[in-house]
Motif scaffolding. Sequence first.
Motif, short mmCIF file in Angstrom:
data_model
loop_
_atom_site.label_atom_id
_atom_site.label_comp_id
_atom_site.label_asym_id
_atom_site.label_seq_id
_atom_site.Cartn_x
_atom_site.Cartn_y
_atom_site.Cartn_z
N CYS A 105 41.51 40.12 -2.58
CA CYS A 105 41.86 39.73 -1.21
C CYS A 105 42.30 38.27 -1.17
N LEU A 106 41.69 37.45 -2.02
CA LEU A 106 42.05 36.03 -2.05
C LEU A 106 43.42 35.87 -2.70
N VAL A 107 43.58 36.51 -3.88
CA VAL A 107 44.79 36.30 -4.68
C VAL A 107 46.02 36.93 -4.02
N SER A 108 45.84 38.11 -3.38
CA SER A 108 47.03 38.73 -2.80
C SER A 108 47.54 37.91 -1.62
N ARG A 109 46.64 37.18 -0.94
CA ARG A 109 47.11 36.39 0.21
C ARG A 109 47.49 34.97 -0.15
N TYR A 110 46.76 34.37 -1.08
CA TYR A 110 46.95 32.94 -1.32
C TYR A 110 47.46 32.61 -2.72
N GLU A 112 35.11 35.92 3.60
CA GLU A 112 35.45 34.50 3.84
C GLU A 112 36.88 34.40 4.37
N GLY A 113 37.79 35.14 3.76
CA GLY A 113 39.12 35.28 4.36
C GLY A 113 40.14 34.20 4.05
N SER A 114 39.73 33.04 3.54
CA SER A 114 40.75 32.03 3.23
C SER A 114 40.31 31.20 2.04
N GLU A 115 41.28 30.52 1.42
CA GLU A 115 40.98 29.64 0.28
C GLU A 115 40.01 28.56 0.71
#
Length: 405
Positions: A158-163, A106-109
């Motif tokens: 992947c979600l938490v490290s970016r957002y 999905e790549g984004s919040e």
Amino acid sequence: MAQHPNSLLDEIFDTALSGPRIFTQKSVLFHDYVPSRLLFREDQTRSLAYLFSPLLRGERSSNVFIYGKPGTGKTVVTKLVISKLQQRADRAGAPVSVCYVNCRVEGSEYRVAASLARTLGQDIPFTGLSVKEVFNRFTTALFSAGVTLLVVLDEIDCLVSRYGDDLLYMLTRLNKPEAASSIVIVGISNDVRFKEYLEPRVLSTLSEEEVVFTPYNSIELEAILSARVSHAFQEGVVAPEAVQLCASISGSQHGDARRALDLLRVAGELVERSGGPVVTVQHIHLAEQTMEKDRVTEVVHSLPLHSKLVLAAVLNCLEETKARVRSSVIYGRYVSLSRDLGTRALSSRRVLGLLRELSLLGLVDKRIENYGRRGGRVTMVELDAPLGLVRRALSDDALVAELFS
Ligand SMILES: Nc1ncnc2c1ncn2[C@@H]1O[C@H](COP(=O)(O)OP(=O)(O)OP(=O)(O)O)[C@@H](O)[C@H]1O
Ligand SMILES: [Mg+2]
């Protein structure tokens, strides 16, 4: 002299038409294939099934955090359990919905929240709303649906490290004792340090229960591969020693079943292309080299400029010393390469961070060494991938190539 394109194409297509058939059903080796039998994962399957069972009786169940190294069956086991759970819930008339989201894909919040909302029938546009608005629509739909929603957030790191963990925090706070709906969160991660990114209040709610997936050993991998070979390949096409070798290569690394299956598939493709009849040990070795080359090239190409410069500095130092290098020496070289390119160097702390990322990507090996009782600790770095491959991949970047010439 180069071959005429027509004769080259004829040769390739002739081989495809007349060569021996290697695969019966190659799709069985692809990553999204869910085998009907999962070996050596009975404990984990059982634990998850017990944990989710209360949902069938209309009771809430605990949130679960699932972790383990890559390719240890986390996704495939969880998918199997939740699809069976949904079937049984539907049959029993229990108000349960499941929603599987892969956070990396999905790549984004926004897209993760949209995916949750869509499961509850909301029509969410691809862009245009704020994450908060999408989340509000999701919660409104949830509380009017009168269901227990089991949300699986796969590759949650992947979600938490970016957002950050805002979305996760909001999800963990949704349950209210008097509400007609509730939510159960299942987080899956292969990053052992993932928990460090979470605030304690989120961590304690997410990991009410934990299920660990241990790496497979070579014997287990061999059994998993053999079961798959009989579905994927023509009978007798894969030499038993080739299967053993795939299993022992992956078993001695991280016990990753995906990698073992990839090795077999790539080896099969190599044999298919050459028009040969049997997948042998040599093809597995060749497949290993091909995959390593592709992996290194892809990872290096995707690095931002300063990570490439840090990697170039590592390479540069290693070409001179041929041994492990202190991170401070690498930093000095990185600064001078940055100067050569006319770009401003980052601080040594940032560069240590980049080295850590490169080590997570499997490009460098970084370890801390102690020097005597008073000598303090230094970070020593070496390459974790073939030097020639890294150099070639870096040289594909015109800017970095200038530094090598
Ligand atoms: N016990 C098993 N029996 C049969 N096949 C398996 C088993 N475990 C894993 N596999 C296969 O190995 C591959 C990797 O499994 P899976 O995708 O579940 O790993 P994962 O733990 O989710 O890895 P990652 O952390 O990288 O997402 C899949 O193709 C899956 O079908
Ligand atoms: Mg997975």
